[in-house]
Scaffold this motif. Structure first.
Motif, PDB file in Angstrom:
ATOM      1  N   ILE A   2       0.860  -1.179   0.000  1.00  0.00           N
ATOM      2  CA  ILE A   2       0.000   0.000   0.000  1.00  0.00           C
ATOM      3  C   ILE A   2       0.897   1.229   0.000  1.00  0.00           C
ATOM      4  CG2 ILE A   2      -1.890   1.195   1.150  1.00  0.00           C
ATOM      5  CD1 ILE A   2      -2.586  -1.622   0.222  1.00  0.00           C
ATOM      6  N   VAL A   3       0.932   1.912  -1.126  1.00  0.00           N
ATOM      7  CA  VAL A   3       1.752   3.122  -1.230  1.00  0.00           C
ATOM      8  C   VAL A   3       1.107   4.266  -0.462  1.00  0.00           C
ATOM      9  CG1 VAL A   3       2.746   4.803  -2.835  1.00  0.00           C
ATOM     10  CG2 VAL A   3       2.635   2.380  -3.471  1.00  0.00           C
ATOM     11  N   HIS A   4      -0.202   4.391  -0.595  1.00  0.00           N
ATOM     12  CA  HIS A   4      -0.936   5.466   0.079  1.00  0.00           C
ATOM     13  C   HIS A   4      -2.392   5.036   0.211  1.00  0.00           C
ATOM     14  CE1 HIS A   4      -2.111   9.587   1.155  1.00  0.00           C
ATOM     15  NE2 HIS A   4      -3.162   9.374   0.392  1.00  0.00           N
ATOM     16  N   ASN A   5      -3.007   5.348   1.362  1.00  0.00           N
ATOM     17  CA  ASN A   5      -4.415   5.004   1.559  1.00  0.00           C
ATOM     18  C   ASN A   5      -5.087   6.058   2.430  1.00  0.00           C
ATOM     19  OD1 ASN A   5      -6.900   3.778   1.810  1.00  0.00           O
ATOM     20  ND2 ASN A   5      -6.219   2.244   3.311  1.00  0.00           N
ATOM     21  N   ASP A   6      -5.989   6.821   1.820  1.00  0.00           N
ATOM     22  CA  ASP A   6      -6.741   7.829   2.573  1.00  0.00           C
ATOM     23  C   ASP A   6      -7.761   7.188   3.513  1.00  0.00           C
ATOM     24  OD1 ASP A   6      -5.406   9.952   1.490  1.00  0.00           O
ATOM     25  OD2 ASP A   6      -6.941  10.440  -0.010  1.00  0.00           O
ATOM     26  N   PHE A   7      -8.157   5.956   3.218  1.00  0.00           N
ATOM     27  CA  PHE A   7      -9.139   5.258   4.054  1.00  0.00           C
ATOM     28  C   PHE A   7      -8.393   4.412   5.095  1.00  0.00           C
ATOM     29  CE2 PHE A   7     -11.309   6.157   0.095  1.00  0.00           C
ATOM     30  CZ  PHE A   7     -12.620   6.461   0.453  1.00  0.00           C
ATOM     31  N   ARG A   8      -7.804   5.067   6.075  1.00  0.00           N
ATOM     32  CA  ARG A   8      -7.011   4.332   7.066  1.00  0.00           C
ATOM     33  C   ARG A   8      -7.867   3.351   7.866  1.00  0.00           C
ATOM     34  NH1 ARG A   8      -2.203   3.867   5.888  1.00  0.00           N
ATOM     35  NH2 ARG A   8      -1.754   3.339   8.068  1.00  0.00           N
ATOM     36  N   GLU A   9      -9.152   3.687   8.008  1.00  0.00           N
ATOM     37  CA  GLU A   9     -10.035   2.801   8.769  1.00  0.00           C
ATOM     38  C   GLU A   9     -10.254   1.468   8.056  1.00  0.00           C
ATOM     39  OE1 GLU A   9     -12.784   5.643   6.410  1.00  0.00           O
ATOM     40  OE2 GLU A   9     -10.729   5.549   7.206  1.00  0.00           O
ATOM     41  N   PHE A  10      -9.966   1.438   6.753  1.00  0.00           N
ATOM     42  CA  PHE A  10     -10.133   0.199   5.986  1.00  0.00           C
ATOM     43  C   PHE A  10      -8.782  -0.346   5.519  1.00  0.00           C
ATOM     44  CE2 PHE A  10     -14.285   2.390   4.616  1.00  0.00           C
ATOM     45  CZ  PHE A  10     -14.958   1.917   5.737  1.00  0.00           C
ATOM     46  N   SER A  32     -14.977  12.829  -3.051  1.00  0.00           N
ATOM     47  CA  SER A  32     -16.176  13.344  -2.401  1.00  0.00           C
ATOM     48  C   SER A  32     -17.261  12.273  -2.434  1.00  0.00           C
ATOM     49  CB  SER A  32     -16.666  14.607  -3.118  1.00  0.00           C
ATOM     50  OG  SER A  32     -17.178  14.277  -4.402  1.00  0.00           O
ATOM     51  N   LYS A  33     -18.357  12.511  -1.732  1.00  0.00           N
ATOM     52  CA  LYS A  33     -19.438  11.520  -1.702  1.00  0.00           C
ATOM     53  C   LYS A  33     -20.049  11.300  -3.077  1.00  0.00           C
ATOM     54  CE  LYS A  33     -20.893  11.806   3.142  1.00  0.00           C
ATOM     55  NZ  LYS A  33     -20.576  10.378   3.395  1.00  0.00           N
ATOM     56  N   ASN A  34     -19.984  12.324  -3.931  1.00  0.00           N
ATOM     57  CA  ASN A  34     -20.599  12.224  -5.258  1.00  0.00           C
ATOM     58  C   ASN A  34     -19.621  11.795  -6.342  1.00  0.00           C
ATOM     59  OD1 ASN A  34     -23.147  13.100  -4.296  1.00  0.00           O
ATOM     60  ND2 ASN A  34     -22.459  15.241  -4.391  1.00  0.00           N
ATOM     61  N   ASP A  35     -18.369  11.538  -5.964  1.00  0.00           N
ATOM     62  CA  ASP A  35     -17.380  11.115  -6.952  1.00  0.00           C
ATOM     63  C   ASP A  35     -17.720   9.744  -7.523  1.00  0.00           C
ATOM     64  OD1 ASP A  35     -15.569  13.067  -7.505  1.00  0.00           O
ATOM     65  OD2 ASP A  35     -14.154  12.521  -5.925  1.00  0.00           O
ATOM     66  N   ILE A  36     -17.253   9.511  -8.750  1.00  0.00           N
ATOM     67  CA  ILE A  36     -17.387   8.194  -9.372  1.00  0.00           C
ATOM     68  C   ILE A  36     -16.070   7.443  -9.150  1.00  0.00           C
ATOM     69  CG2 ILE A  36     -17.716   6.951 -11.538  1.00  0.00           C
ATOM     70  CD1 ILE A  36     -19.206   9.415 -12.582  1.00  0.00           C
ATOM     71  N   PRO A  37     -16.090   6.236  -8.588  1.00  0.00           N
ATOM     72  CA  PRO A  37     -14.849   5.469  -8.425  1.00  0.00           C
ATOM     73  C   PRO A  37     -14.144   5.298  -9.776  1.00  0.00           C
ATOM     74  CG  PRO A  37     -16.633   4.448  -7.197  1.00  0.00           C
ATOM     75  CD  PRO A  37     -17.256   5.523  -8.044  1.00  0.00           C
ATOM     76  N   ARG A  38     -12.842   5.436  -9.764  1.00  0.00           N
ATOM     77  CA  ARG A  38     -12.098   5.357 -11.027  1.00  0.00           C
ATOM     78  C   ARG A  38     -10.630   5.036 -10.767  1.00  0.00           C
ATOM     79  NH1 ARG A  38     -13.274  10.441  -9.517  1.00  0.00           N
ATOM     80  NH2 ARG A  38     -11.669  12.069  -9.572  1.00  0.00           N
ATOM     81  N   ASN A  39      -9.985   4.608 -11.820  1.00  0.00           N
ATOM     82  CA  ASN A  39      -8.560   4.304 -11.807  1.00  0.00           C
ATOM     83  C   ASN A  39      -7.876   5.378 -12.638  1.00  0.00           C
ATOM     84  OD1 ASN A  39      -5.951   3.245 -12.374  1.00  0.00           O
ATOM     85  ND2 ASN A  39      -6.695   1.167 -12.008  1.00  0.00           N
ATOM     86  N   ASP A  50     -18.485   5.113   4.442  1.00  0.00           N
ATOM     87  CA  ASP A  50     -18.170   4.453   5.703  1.00  0.00           C
ATOM     88  C   ASP A  50     -18.535   2.970   5.637  1.00  0.00           C
ATOM     89  OD1 ASP A  50     -20.896   4.568   5.648  1.00  0.00           O
ATOM     90  OD2 ASP A  50     -21.128   5.761   7.481  1.00  0.00           O
ATOM     91  N   ASP A  51     -18.815   2.486   4.418  1.00  0.00           N
ATOM     92  CA  ASP A  51     -19.195   1.099   4.196  1.00  0.00           C
ATOM     93  C   ASP A  51     -17.951   0.301   3.792  1.00  0.00           C
ATOM     94  OD1 ASP A  51     -20.107  -1.355   3.093  1.00  0.00           O
ATOM     95  OD2 ASP A  51     -22.063  -0.458   2.642  1.00  0.00           O
ATOM     96  N   GLU A  52     -17.497  -0.547   4.678  1.00  0.00           N
ATOM     97  CA  GLU A  52     -16.278  -1.318   4.425  1.00  0.00           C
ATOM     98  C   GLU A  52     -16.412  -2.214   3.202  1.00  0.00           C
ATOM     99  OE1 GLU A  52     -14.585  -5.102   6.684  1.00  0.00           O
ATOM    100  OE2 GLU A  52     -14.176  -3.259   7.823  1.00  0.00           O
ATOM    101  N   GLY A  53     -17.556  -2.889   3.082  1.00  0.00           N
ATOM    102  CA  GLY A  53     -17.764  -3.784   1.951  1.00  0.00           C
ATOM    103  C   GLY A  53     -17.792  -3.042   0.627  1.00  0.00           C
TER     104      GLY A  53
END
Length: 500
Positions: A2-10, A32-39, A50-53
């Protein structure tokens, strides 16, 4: 890792995904909450959750685009282009179909790992609850396929599952899989009247930043069969680039970028000597003298001319004009003039790579770039029934040479082949070396005596070749028997003369 992870809780989820995807060096950013997941150039952006799954499932899918498909943006562009070419669809439709194909390939690979598939199931179920009610028939079909792949717990069905699985499970080349999947979904789109619009369920499999886009442009240009193909691929690339404005500017001048990429490939394909292999230009032969040394005896030429070889009487030695090549490392090479036949038989440089003109432009670009490295001054002459364009008496140094790359694209004439104009110009400038290019279809009476010219004859007729060799000797007449060899053969001759 893991080079970098903003979601430290996960973090534990990210590490598990990373391990199961063979340690892909994940860089995960929180959007943001309205962002589209992307690579995005290898960096995975996931909308704030806040949904781990859900986090794990989106991470699996986006990382899958790095590990499984498309691996690189260039692959995606190539496959989207192949879809457009095979199905005859517009750009927007090709993009939509390519995204569907890419997503399905990734999902197929993920399904074999129970842990990854369980994460993916959770994120798909979240997306299903948000979008299924307003999804069109194509998206609903995808939900049905995903349900069967990951055993999702929702109500959706698929009519195409068996057909899609038969393609995904077949060891077809990547491009073929894209086309086969695209053809199935294109038929569905037409049958159901679905417009090729992208939404939050189907988004670009990868996005690229400006730096990566520049690298991909060079690859696209070099690998495209013609400028039209390069232009279409460049249009597709702009769709996944964060800052497409510069790429759009390149699209406007795609012809020059296309030729430059081809010239770069030519330069890379030629071996460069460690020292000068020839100190001048062979312009014929002369009677051998002891002071020339035994290595300068040309037995073959002597026997062919006299039938015997008698030292000091018939024995021949090459006659070399040394003034055209530097004799020490710190001296610049002579001025070089590229003199090109632009008559009708050569066609015009339009980027379709089916005419002499296209390959001569690639050749010229390659020579310009090599000359810049040597700080050699270069002139350009285009001729046909007259001198169409010339820089002479000026020759340009490295600061001005780039301008000539545009000139050669705009000054092609398409008239008769009067080589006398090129030869008289060479005669007027005996201090410069001329590379004269022609298909050889000239009046043999126009072949006047000149010592400072090397001739490159492109697919010449036998009678024309004989006339040139008889007049200038075989050492100064280079035959190029196929169009695609024009750049490489010329660069090889240039390297032989000037490069260390």
């Amino acid at each position: 890792m893991i080079v970098h992870n903003d979601f430290r809780e996960f973090q534990h989820v990210a590490e598990e995904v990373d391990r199961r995807l063979y340690y892909t060096n994940l860089y995960i950013k929180r959007g943001s909450k309205n962002d589209i997941p992307r690579n995005e150039s290898g960096r995975i952006i996931i909308n704030d959750t806040d949904d781990e799954g859900y986090f794990g499932g989106e991470l699996v899918h986006e990382a899958g685009h790095t590990v499984f498909d498309p691996v690189s943006a260039k692959n995606w562009v190539t496959c989207a282009y192949k879809i457009r070419e095979a199905l005859g669809v517009d750009q927007k439709t090709a993009i939509c179909l390519a995204n569907i194909a890419s997503d399905l390939i990734v999902e197929w690979k993920i399904k074999d790992d129970k842990v990854l598939s369980s994460y993916r199931r959770r994120s798909i179920e979240v997306v299903y609850s948000r979008f299924y009610g307003k999804a069109d028939p194509v998206r609903k079909e995808l939900f049905g396929i995903y349900k069967k792949l990951h055993k999702c717990r929702y109500e959706a069905d698929s009519q195409l599952y068996k057909d899609i699985v038969s393609i995904l499970s077949d060891p077809l080349p990547r491009e073929r899989k894209y086309i086969e999947i695209a053809s199935i979904f294109y038929y569905l789109m037409r049958r159901k009247g679905v417009a090729p619009e992208n939404d939050q369920m189907i988004n670009m499999p990868v996005r690229v930043d400006e730096e990566e886009a520049r690298r991909i442009v060079q690859q696209i240009m070099a690998e495209s069969s013609d400028a039209e193909e390069a232009k279409e691929k460049l249009e597709l690339l702009t769709e996944i680039c964060d800052k497409p404005d510069e790429l759009k500017e390149m699209k406007c001048s795609v012809l020059r970028h296309f030729y430059e990429a081809k010239a770069r490939l030519v330069r890379m394909s030629v071996a460069y000597p460690q020292e000068i292999t020839q100190r001048g230009v062979k312009v014929g032969s002369r009677r051998w003298r002891p002071e020339y040394g035994w290595k300068m005896i040309d037995i073959k030429r002597t026997v062919m001319k006299y039938g015997t070889s008698i030292p000091l009487v018939t024995t021949q030695s090459p006659r070399i004009v040394n003034k055209f090549v530097s004799s020490t490392e710190n001296q610049k090479p002579c001025d070089l003039v590229i003199s090109i036949d632009t008559s009708a038989s050569t066609g015009i440089p339009d980027g379709y790579m089916d005419e002499v003109a296209d390959y001569e432009v690639v050749m010229f670009y390659a020579l310009v770039d090599l000359a810049k490295k040597l700080n050699q001054r270069v002139g350009l002459t285009l001729w046909s029934g007259y001198l169409v364009y010339t820089t002479l008496p000026e020759v340009y140094d490295w600061r001005r040479l780039e301008k000539l790359k545009d000139v050669i694209l705009t000054e092609w004439s398409g008239m008769s082949t009067e080589i006398i104009h090129a030869l008289m110009q060479a005669e007027e400038h005996p201090d410069k070396l001329f590379f004269v290019f022609t298909d050889g279809e000239v009046s043999h009476k126009q072949l006047i005596d000149v010592d400072n010219v090397m001739f490159f004859l492109i697919k010449p007729a036998r009678s024309d070749l004989s006339a040139f060799v008889e007049k200038y000797g075989k050492d100064r007449v280079i035959v190029i028997n196929s169009l695609d060899n024009i750049p490489k053969v010329t660069v090889q001759q240039y390297v032989k003369l000037f490069m260390r």
